[in-house]
Design a protein around this motif. Structure first.
Motif, mmCIF file in Angstrom:
data_model
loop_
_atom_site.group_PDB
_atom_site.id
_atom_site.type_symbol
_atom_site.label_atom_id
_atom_site.label_comp_id
_atom_site.label_asym_id
_atom_site.label_seq_id
_atom_site.Cartn_x
_atom_site.Cartn_y
_atom_site.Cartn_z
ATOM 1 N N ALA A 1 0.818 -1.211 0.000
ATOM 2 C CA ALA A 1 0.000 0.000 0.000
ATOM 3 C C ALA A 1 0.850 1.258 0.000
ATOM 4 N N VAL B 1 2.926 -6.872 -6.654
ATOM 5 C CA VAL B 1 3.134 -5.423 -6.669
ATOM 6 C C VAL B 1 4.555 -5.068 -6.229
ATOM 7 N N THR C 1 -5.151 -5.172 -4.305
ATOM 8 C CA THR C 1 -3.803 -4.593 -4.335
ATOM 9 C C THR C 1 -3.204 -4.677 -5.731
ATOM 10 N N ARG D 1 -4.295 -3.896 -8.443
ATOM 11 C CA ARG D 1 -4.587 -2.728 -9.279
ATOM 12 C C ARG D 1 -3.481 -1.680 -9.192
ATOM 13 N N ARG D 2 -2.607 -1.823 -8.203
ATOM 14 C CA ARG D 2 -1.486 -0.893 -8.055
ATOM 15 C C ARG D 2 -0.287 -1.295 -8.915
#
Length: 311
Positions: A157, A255, A286, A288-289
């Protein structure tokens, strides 16, 4: 002419302490912190700083001591509040770790963590799982999955958490961890479970789930890749809890991934898990990051398929 130190007293250098060093380190991005930069913040010479800490890792150990003190709840967990206690701990980690740029990524990186501070964190969390009914071995396993899961979400994040919502992720994580060893009977070997016609839901069991979690968080790219391959091989052997846990960890791992081959394996493993239909968009939000242009052209199809199916 007398010089004025950082404490405002002419002719005397600013006094150092471990507390001052830690607080100064927390004023910027710990991922890029250098000893020279830290000395400048403190208003002391480079050599003076080394009289207090041996190196950058020593500084980060001091930082971890402060951070663990900030996140640990004041009360002790018991049979009535153990789940609430762990929830408060996780949210405190969320707020404290994300408030310091680079710290969550530092903790997520496989390396030697400060044994005293993180030993306290582990001990209190294990005590919470014990209060909830887990035996000593199960409590240790639960802490490993819980700790890795929370830290990996925070690292993915970064400083601006968006998706998946942390509360939803945390609830899934806690509900998926067994309270009692007998909640999960000794599992069939994954190979046998995949072909079993028994009416009971398949499960690889917590021992295998823990091994896969450790594999996905390993510092070794080969170990991470093998963990992904195992997930693909055992895809029909997981129950819903295991699928959701692994899907969330794979999304976070993708990610953060720096190795192109491992990224391909992580996306492929997610694709295989999607066939089970046992996780939903919130579990892998997550992902999508992950910038599409950071994925090799040959692997973009994996990412596009997941995005089209879930988002």
């Amino acid at each position: 002419m007398n010089s004025t130190g950082g404490n405002g007293r002419p002719g005397r250098p600013p006094r150092l302490s471990r507390e001052r060093i830690a607080e100064a380190a927390l004023q910027g991005d710990v991922a890029t912190l250098t000893m020279r930069e830290l000395a400048t913040r403190l208003g002391v010479s480079h050599s003076s700083l080394y009289r207090w800490v041996p190196d950058r890792d020593g500084v980060l150990d001091l930082v971890s001591g402060v951070m663990v003190e900030r996140v640990l709840p004041d009360d002790e967990p018991d049979a009535e509040n153990w789940r609430d206690w762990l929830t408060r701990l996780a949210w405190a980690m969320h707020d404290a770790f994300l408030a310091v740029p680079g710290y969550a990524a530092h903790v997520a990186r496989p390396h030697r963590h400060h044994p005293e501070s993180f030993g306290r964190l582990r001990g209190r969390a294990v005590a919470a799982f014990r209060a909830g009914g887990a035996d000593a071995r199960q409590a240790e396993q639960n802490w490993t999955v819980f700790g890795h899961g929370v830290v990996r979400w925070l690292a993915a994040a970064g400083s601006h958490p968006a998706e998946p919502p942390f509360g939803r992720y945390l609830d899934t994580l806690l509900r998926g961890l067994p309270r009692h060893a007998e909640e999960h009977p000794p599992p069939l070997r994954p190979e046998a479970a995949a072909h079993s016609t028994a009416t009971a839901s398949p499960s690889i069991g917590d021992k295998h789930l823990l091994a896969l979690t450790r594999g996905l968080a390993s510092e070794s790219a080969k170990v991470r890749e093998r963990a992904c391959e195992t997930i693909c091989d055992w895809v029909r052997s997981f129950d819903r809890r295991e699928v959701r846990t692994l899907a969330s960890l794979l999304a976070s791992a993708a990610v953060l991934e720096q190795d192109e081959t491992c990224l391909e394996s992580e996306l492929n493993a997610l694709g295989e898990l999607s066939v089970t239909g046992l996780f939903d968009a919130a579990d892998i939000a997550t992902l999508r990051r992950l910038p599409r242009d950071s994925v090799r052209p040959a692997d973009v199809e994996h990412l596009d398929n997941l995005m089209e199916e879930y988002f």
